[in-house]
Design an enzyme around this catalytic site. Structure first.
Site, PDB file in Angstrom:
ATOM      1  N   TYR A 242     111.977  22.840 123.378  1.00 19.44           N
ATOM      2  CA  TYR A 242     112.939  23.290 124.399  1.00 19.44           C
ATOM      3  C   TYR A 242     114.128  24.022 123.792  1.00 19.44           C
ATOM      4  O   TYR A 242     114.790  24.793 124.473  1.00 19.44           O
ATOM      5  CB  TYR A 242     113.461  22.097 125.201  1.00 19.44           C
ATOM      6  CG  TYR A 242     112.515  21.525 126.231  1.00 19.44           C
ATOM      7  CD1 TYR A 242     111.233  22.042 126.424  1.00 19.44           C
ATOM      8  CD2 TYR A 242     112.916  20.462 127.040  1.00 19.44           C
ATOM      9  CE1 TYR A 242     110.383  21.503 127.380  1.00 19.44           C
ATOM     10  CE2 TYR A 242     112.070  19.912 127.995  1.00 19.44           C
ATOM     11  CZ  TYR A 242     110.803  20.435 128.155  1.00 19.44           C
ATOM     12  OH  TYR A 242     109.988  19.887 129.104  1.00 19.44           O
ATOM     13  N   GLY A 243     114.427  23.751 122.533  1.00 18.45           N
ATOM     14  CA  GLY A 243     115.581  24.416 121.928  1.00 18.45           C
ATOM     15  C   GLY A 243     115.802  23.893 120.533  1.00 18.45           C
ATOM     16  O   GLY A 243     116.268  22.783 120.373  1.00 18.45           O
TER      17      GLY A 243
END
Ligand code: SAM
Length: 448
Positions: A242-243
């Site tokens: 996600y990041g």
């Protein structure tokens, strides 16, 4: 119940050709993560496309804008507000084309945006707590505006009971936790099925997992493709990153979970330092000019990550802020092109000492605001019986403290070594050949 909703969602996807017997993934309940995508019937290779969702199934800004009922109201709205309006509008329509998708969306979200005051008390002193109120304010401002301009004046179109403050915040949380690049900005879209992919620790993967693809000519269609970032065995979950750079505070805020595994925890432990050239600084104008000349502004945010080097530009910016007294000559226009280069290295003992003291004061101030010690937090985390929200809270406050304490230590060391540093004046003499490598004036100066 839940299972029959998942069945009708799968049927909906099957009717539209998105899922079939030969699909390589199936949506399924995954322990403690809600729904997820699981490799079905065979293993999946790294980089393999696991699903394609055609654009007509997306809840996109474009779909909202061309919607016969709500489209006319969307022209001046921000993309996320447009989608929040669209989502709540469709949620209130029993015969919505997205009915079975909306029904499988989580009803409650674990982001601190949705925590009670009691739960928020567990992140007292954190940066995250400060940003939560900023987000609430922003969302409620947008909400008030939307109610005033769109919802209240059109009772024949909008079921007012669907548009509560809580519902609007829920829609915001849904959009924040289920949309990914490249579908951002004006392309923001909820993509059924693709948004079931959970986060996993695939840190070294290249390229995004969500991809936009078009194919066919009559008609040309856009698809959202999900690619498996790593190979998975049959029955295992396909996950995406996600990041890479999100700290635990950001993960919690966006998605309602944190990463605590010892393998990855360091990158998630961070603190964002805000440094600012004060308007009351005698040399404010010159300093701003220099900052802007070098791509910065009067306020700069530096992400301090546990066990990583200080961010580029942080020391030079600190030195610039502290510059004054006998060093002020470096602020003169004559030095505009070279001052940044000079600031890469210690300018003077006074300047470097001021830098250290400012950082240490900042650290002490920030650390004093947390009610618990790091040891207390570590003890709590090791207990293993914490609720997921409490675990999130403890991991966040601990991570911030780790990053701050590390910063404090490194500047304490620096402060103790001020006498051993070389400063601008000495470097300049050396540059002119007037100092030898030991820092002594070279003899020939005297010999003439
Ligand atoms: N699990 C979601 C569902 O049931 O609809 C689908 C994924 S959705 C894009 C993102 C949400 O999934 C997050 O906000 C979080 O609630 C959950 N999630 C994803 N990855 C997770 C993880 N590694 N640990 C815990 N929860 C996770």
């Amino acid at each position: 119940g839940n299972d029959s909703q998942l069945q009708s969602f799968k049927a909906w996807l099957t009717q539209r050709g998105v899922l079939s017997n030969s699909s390589s993934v199936r949506p399924q309940q995954v322990e403690s993560q809600g729904l997820g995508l699981v490799a079905s019937g065979r293993p999946i290779a790294q980089g393999e496309e696991v699903l394609n969702v055609p654009q007509e199934l997306w809840m996109s800004v474009a779909a909202a804008r061309s919607h016969p009922d709500i489209g006319p109201f969307c022209t001046n709205l921000r993309p996320w507000v447009t989608l929040a309006l669209f989502l709540l509008f469709e949620k209130g329509m029993p015969s919505s084309p997205w009915r079975s998708y909306i029904d499988i969306l989580p009803h409650t979200l674990d982001s601190p945006l949705f925590w009670s005051d009691e739960e928020l008390a567990q992140i007292e002193g954190t940066q995250l707590l400060g940003s939560i109120s900023g987000y609430h304010q922003h969302v409620y401002n947008e909400y008030t505006q939307l109610m005033e301009d769109v919802i209240t004046p059109n009772p024949q179109l909008f079921d007012q009971s669907m548009f509560t403050r809580e519902a609007f915040l829920w829609a915001f949380g849904i959009l924040r936790s289920r949309t990914f690049p490249p579908l951002t900005g004006d392309d923001l879209a909820l993509v059924p099925l693709a948004d079931l992919v959970n986060h996993g620790m695939v840190l070294n993967m290249e390229g995004p997992s969500w991809e936009k693809k078009s194919s066919g000519f009559f008609p040309r269609r856009e698809y959202l493709t999900l690619r498996a970032p790593v190979a998975v065995k049959e029955g295992e979950q396909v996950v995406m990153q996600y990041g890479k750079k999100k700290g635990n505070g950001q993960l919690a805020l966006d998605y309602g979970f944190v990463e605590c595994s010892p393998r990855t925890t360091a990158v998630r432990d961070c603190f964002t330092l805000t440094l600012e050239i004060s308007e009351s600084d005698r040399f404010f104008g010159d300093k701003i000019d220099i900052a802007e000349f070098n791509g910065l502004s009067s306020t700069v945010y530096f992400d301090l990550v546990h066990e990583q080097e200080l961010p580029d530009n942080m020391l030079p910016f600190l030195r610039l802020i502290a510059l004054g007294g006998a060093d002020a000559f470096l602020l003169e226009a004559l030095f505009r092109n070279t001052v940044w280069e000079h600031l890469q290295l210690p300018v003077s003992r006074e300047n470097e000492e001021a830098v250290c003291k400012a950082v240490l004061d900042g650290c002490r101030f920030a650390l004093a605001a947390y009610p618990t010690t790091m040891d207390e937090d570590l003890n709590l985390l090791s207990r293993g019986d914490l609720s997921s929200r409490l675990k999130m809270a403890v991991a966040i406050r601990l991570g911030e403290k780790k990053a701050l304490e590390e910063l404090q230590l490194s500047f304490e060391t620096r402060l103790a070594e001020l006498d051993r540093l070389e400063y601008y004046a000495a470097r300049r003499l050396r540059g002119l050949g007037l100092l030898d490598d030991r820092g002594d004036l070279t003899p020939w100066v005297f010999e003439g």
